[in-house]
Write a protein that holds these residues in place. Structure first.
Motif, mmCIF file in Angstrom:
data_model
loop_
_atom_site.group_PDB
_atom_site.id
_atom_site.type_symbol
_atom_site.label_atom_id
_atom_site.label_comp_id
_atom_site.label_asym_id
_atom_site.label_seq_id
_atom_site.Cartn_x
_atom_site.Cartn_y
_atom_site.Cartn_z
ATOM 1 N N ALA A 123 0.827 -1.205 0.000
ATOM 2 C CA ALA A 123 0.000 0.000 0.000
ATOM 3 C C ALA A 123 0.865 1.260 0.000
ATOM 4 O O ALA A 123 0.556 2.240 -0.692
ATOM 5 C CB ALA A 123 -0.926 -0.006 1.207
ATOM 6 N N VAL A 124 1.961 1.232 0.738
ATOM 7 C CA VAL A 124 2.830 2.409 0.821
ATOM 8 C C VAL A 124 3.480 2.684 -0.533
ATOM 9 O O VAL A 124 3.481 3.819 -1.031
ATOM 10 C CB VAL A 124 3.897 2.210 1.916
ATOM 11 N N LEU A 125 4.053 1.652 -1.153
ATOM 12 C CA LEU A 125 4.735 1.848 -2.428
ATOM 13 C C LEU A 125 3.745 2.167 -3.549
ATOM 14 O O LEU A 125 4.073 2.917 -4.476
ATOM 15 C CB LEU A 125 5.558 0.613 -2.771
ATOM 16 N N LEU A 126 2.556 1.591 -3.506
ATOM 17 C CA LEU A 126 1.545 1.939 -4.508
ATOM 18 C C LEU A 126 1.142 3.399 -4.373
ATOM 19 O O LEU A 126 0.932 4.090 -5.383
ATOM 20 C CB LEU A 126 0.325 1.032 -4.351
ATOM 21 N N LEU A 127 1.067 3.885 -3.138
ATOM 22 C CA LEU A 127 0.766 5.299 -2.926
ATOM 23 C C LEU A 127 1.882 6.183 -3.459
ATOM 24 O O LEU A 127 1.630 7.253 -4.043
ATOM 25 C CB LEU A 127 0.546 5.568 -1.436
ATOM 26 N N VAL A 128 3.128 5.730 -3.322
ATOM 27 C CA VAL A 128 4.259 6.499 -3.856
ATOM 28 C C VAL A 128 4.177 6.572 -5.381
ATOM 29 O O VAL A 128 4.446 7.620 -5.982
ATOM 30 C CB VAL A 128 5.589 5.864 -3.404
ATOM 31 N N VAL A 129 3.792 5.460 -6.018
ATOM 32 C CA VAL A 129 3.691 5.449 -7.477
ATOM 33 C C VAL A 129 2.574 6.369 -7.960
ATOM 34 O O VAL A 129 2.727 7.091 -8.962
ATOM 35 C CB VAL A 129 3.463 4.014 -7.976
ATOM 36 N N LEU A 130 1.462 6.377 -7.249
ATOM 37 C CA LEU A 130 0.304 7.158 -7.692
ATOM 38 C C LEU A 130 0.317 8.589 -7.177
ATOM 39 O O LEU A 130 -0.521 9.395 -7.593
ATOM 40 C CB LEU A 130 -0.987 6.470 -7.226
ATOM 41 N N ALA A 131 1.247 8.921 -6.283
ATOM 42 C CA ALA A 131 1.285 10.267 -5.701
ATOM 43 C C ALA A 131 1.449 11.371 -6.740
ATOM 44 O O ALA A 131 0.870 12.460 -6.573
ATOM 45 C CB ALA A 131 2.395 10.350 -4.654
ATOM 46 N N PRO A 132 2.230 11.172 -7.816
ATOM 47 C CA PRO A 132 2.337 12.264 -8.806
ATOM 48 C C PRO A 132 1.012 12.705 -9.408
ATOM 49 O O PRO A 132 0.904 13.841 -9.879
ATOM 50 C CB PRO A 132 3.266 11.667 -9.876
ATOM 51 N N LEU A 133 0.017 11.825 -9.407
ATOM 52 C CA LEU A 133 -1.280 12.216 -9.961
ATOM 53 C C LEU A 133 -1.959 13.288 -9.115
ATOM 54 O O LEU A 133 -2.886 13.955 -9.585
ATOM 55 C CB LEU A 133 -2.195 10.992 -10.077
ATOM 56 N N LEU A 134 -1.509 13.439 -7.869
ATOM 57 C CA LEU A 134 -2.104 14.440 -6.990
ATOM 58 C C LEU A 134 -1.504 15.823 -7.194
ATOM 59 O O LEU A 134 -1.989 16.790 -6.611
ATOM 60 C CB LEU A 134 -1.920 14.010 -5.522
ATOM 61 N N VAL A 135 -0.441 15.915 -7.986
ATOM 62 C CA VAL A 135 0.257 17.181 -8.206
ATOM 63 C C VAL A 135 -0.022 17.641 -9.636
ATOM 64 O O VAL A 135 -0.061 16.832 -10.569
ATOM 65 C CB VAL A 135 1.773 17.028 -7.979
ATOM 66 N N SER A 136 -0.196 18.928 -9.813
ATOM 67 C CA SER A 136 -0.469 19.486 -11.136
ATOM 68 C C SER A 136 0.693 19.204 -12.082
ATOM 69 O O SER A 136 1.864 19.194 -11.691
ATOM 70 C CB SER A 136 -0.702 20.993 -11.029
ATOM 71 N N VAL A 137 0.345 18.988 -13.359
ATOM 72 C CA VAL A 137 1.374 18.756 -14.371
ATOM 73 C C VAL A 137 2.284 19.974 -14.509
ATOM 74 O O VAL A 137 3.496 19.838 -14.724
ATOM 75 C CB VAL A 137 0.710 18.418 -15.723
ATOM 76 N N VAL A 138 1.730 21.162 -14.366
ATOM 77 C CA VAL A 138 2.540 22.381 -14.475
ATOM 78 C C VAL A 138 3.562 22.436 -13.352
ATOM 79 O O VAL A 138 4.737 22.796 -13.573
ATOM 80 C CB VAL A 138 1.630 23.623 -14.462
ATOM 81 N N VAL A 139 3.154 22.085 -12.141
ATOM 82 C CA VAL A 139 4.074 22.083 -11.007
ATOM 83 C C VAL A 139 5.187 21.066 -11.236
ATOM 84 O O VAL A 139 6.370 21.345 -10.985
ATOM 85 C CB VAL A 139 3.314 21.783 -9.699
ATOM 86 N N ARG A 140 4.837 19.896 -11.731
ATOM 87 C CA ARG A 140 5.864 18.886 -11.998
ATOM 88 C C ARG A 140 6.806 19.335 -13.109
ATOM 89 O O ARG A 140 8.016 19.059 -13.070
ATOM 90 C CB ARG A 140 5.190 17.561 -12.376
ATOM 91 N N ALA A 141 6.278 20.024 -14.113
ATOM 92 C CA ALA A 141 7.138 20.521 -15.189
ATOM 93 C C ALA A 141 8.138 21.544 -14.657
ATOM 94 O O ALA A 141 9.329 21.510 -15.008
ATOM 95 C CB ALA A 141 6.281 21.130 -16.293
ATOM 96 N N PHE A 142 7.692 22.455 -13.796
ATOM 97 C CA PHE A 142 8.619 23.425 -13.213
ATOM 98 C C PHE A 142 9.643 22.728 -12.317
ATOM 99 O O PHE A 142 10.816 23.146 -12.254
ATOM 100 C CB PHE A 142 7.847 24.479 -12.417
ATOM 101 N N GLY A 143 9.223 21.683 -11.621
ATOM 102 C CA GLY A 143 10.177 20.931 -10.806
ATOM 103 C C GLY A 143 11.277 20.294 -11.638
ATOM 104 O O GLY A 143 12.464 20.359 -11.291
ATOM 105 N N TRP A 144 10.897 19.698 -12.778
ATOM 106 C CA TRP A 144 11.901 19.107 -13.658
ATOM 107 C C TRP A 144 12.776 20.172 -14.302
ATOM 108 O O TRP A 144 13.965 19.933 -14.574
ATOM 109 C CB TRP A 144 11.230 18.271 -14.740
ATOM 110 N N SER A 145 12.232 21.346 -14.567
ATOM 111 C CA SER A 145 13.058 22.411 -15.138
ATOM 112 C C SER A 145 14.140 22.845 -14.157
ATOM 113 O O SER A 145 15.268 23.168 -14.569
ATOM 114 C CB SER A 145 12.181 23.604 -15.525
ATOM 115 N N MET A 146 13.839 22.832 -12.855
ATOM 116 C CA MET A 146 14.860 23.162 -11.863
ATOM 117 C C MET A 146 15.870 22.037 -11.694
ATOM 118 O O MET A 146 17.055 22.281 -11.452
ATOM 119 C CB MET A 146 14.187 23.487 -10.527
ATOM 120 N N LEU A 147 15.429 20.796 -11.854
ATOM 121 C CA LEU A 147 16.355 19.671 -11.727
ATOM 122 C C LEU A 147 17.293 19.556 -12.919
ATOM 123 O O LEU A 147 18.481 19.237 -12.766
ATOM 124 C CB LEU A 147 15.573 18.374 -11.558
#
Length: 306
Positions: A123-147
């Motif tokens: 349950a914990v690891l499945l939640l980790v896999v699905l957690a990105p769906l809870l974050v906006s795609v725009v926020v994730r894109a800005f995160g990758w731009s900083m990385l």
């Protein structure tokens, strides 16, 4: 006494019973039940597609805009005859296919491992896999731009090991990495659903009959998981080919994909008919690729089961 019995015994009526009210035809019931959903589907999807198709044939003048009532095939000839648009379509589809292959190579084994784990770790690891769906795609894109930026964490690690900074932002590498991160949960969910129908006793029977773990995985598990892999691949490919936020933020102005071209034609150039044409060509190409992939994989799946 017989006369009294005859007088008290009711005489059966010889009149026929009234016929029951006619019930609606049985074959019409499913249509009546699905009519509200079909009406909603037609209103929200078919009507906009039809209007977009009509718009793609309208004549466009840079001075006066769209000319209603005047139609032409010039926009389709322009898209199919210009190497600029053909290169963008080619880039979009090879990036989408690469993202799909990476998601299959990583997501399918990941879902298999998760299905074999026990709670609470599963349950914990499945939640980790699905957690990105809870974050906006725009926020994730800005995160990758900083990385992935010149001064980001990835280049900092590369400098520390002596490799030096590598240009990743505003390249295909950044777009592929971010799209894999965004699309991976869809692949894991699709394969996970198929694995829930898999009987563990079949694997144990194959192992008890002398099959190796690899043979069991290839001959027993994989054919039964293929529907999930196929559905996940179709979802990932379709969403990747039509993605806008990731290519727009991580690809920049030079690295264009089809969705960003449609955006530019609609809002920058104000050439709505050409934007509608590019969007419809993308839809048609998506359908051709996805239906071909579906037919190819389903044929091999049926052959493996047969």
């Amino acid at each position: 006494m017989n006369a009294d019995l005859a007088a008290t015994t009711p005489i059966p009526s010889i009149m026929p019973a009234p016929a029951p009210a006619p019930a609606p035809a049985r074959h019409a019931v499913p249509w009546l039940l699905t009519a509200p959903a079909f009406a909603l589907f037609a209103t929200l999807l078919l009507a906009p597609l039809l209007l977009t198709a009509v718009l793609s044939f309208n004549v466009y003048d840079a001075a006066t805009g769209v000319k209603a009532g005047q139609y032409t095939l010039e926009h389709y000839a322009h898209v199919f005859g210009d190497d600029y648009y053909l290169a963008i379509f080619w880039r979009t589809f090879w990036i989408s296919m690469l993202v799909t292959l990476i998601c299959v190579a990583v997501g399918a084994p990941e879902a298999y491992v998760l299905s074999r784990m026990r709670n609470p770790w599963r349950a914990v690891l499945l939640l980790v896999v699905l957690a990105p769906l809870l974050v906006s795609v725009v926020v994730r894109a800005f995160g990758w731009s900083m990385l992935l930026g010149p001064e980001g964490l990835v280049n900092g690690v590369l400098r520390a090991v002596g490799i030096g900074p590598v240009k990743m932002l505003y390249t295909e590498i950044a777009v592929v990495v971010a799209l894999v991160h965004v699309m991976m949960p869809f692949m894991v969910i699709a394969v996970w659903t198929s694995l829930q129908k898999l009987d563990a006793g079949v694997e144990n029977a194959a192992l008890s009959l002398g099959a190796s773990p690899f043979t069991t995985l290839r001959r027993v598990v994989l054919p039964q998981v293929m529907p999930g892999v196929l559905s996940g691949s179709l979802i990932v490919f379709g969403l990747s080919a039509s993605a806008f936020a990731i290519p727009g933020l991580l690809g920049g102005r030079r690295l264009k994909m089809v969705a960003t071209v449609v955006y530019d034609e609609y809002l920058h150039e104000l050439n709505w008919p050409l934007g509608a044409t590019v969007a419809l060509v993308l839809l048609g190409a998506n359908l051709v690729v996805m239906l071909s992939l579906n037919r190819m994989v389903e044929g091999r799946y049926k052959k493996a089961l047969g």
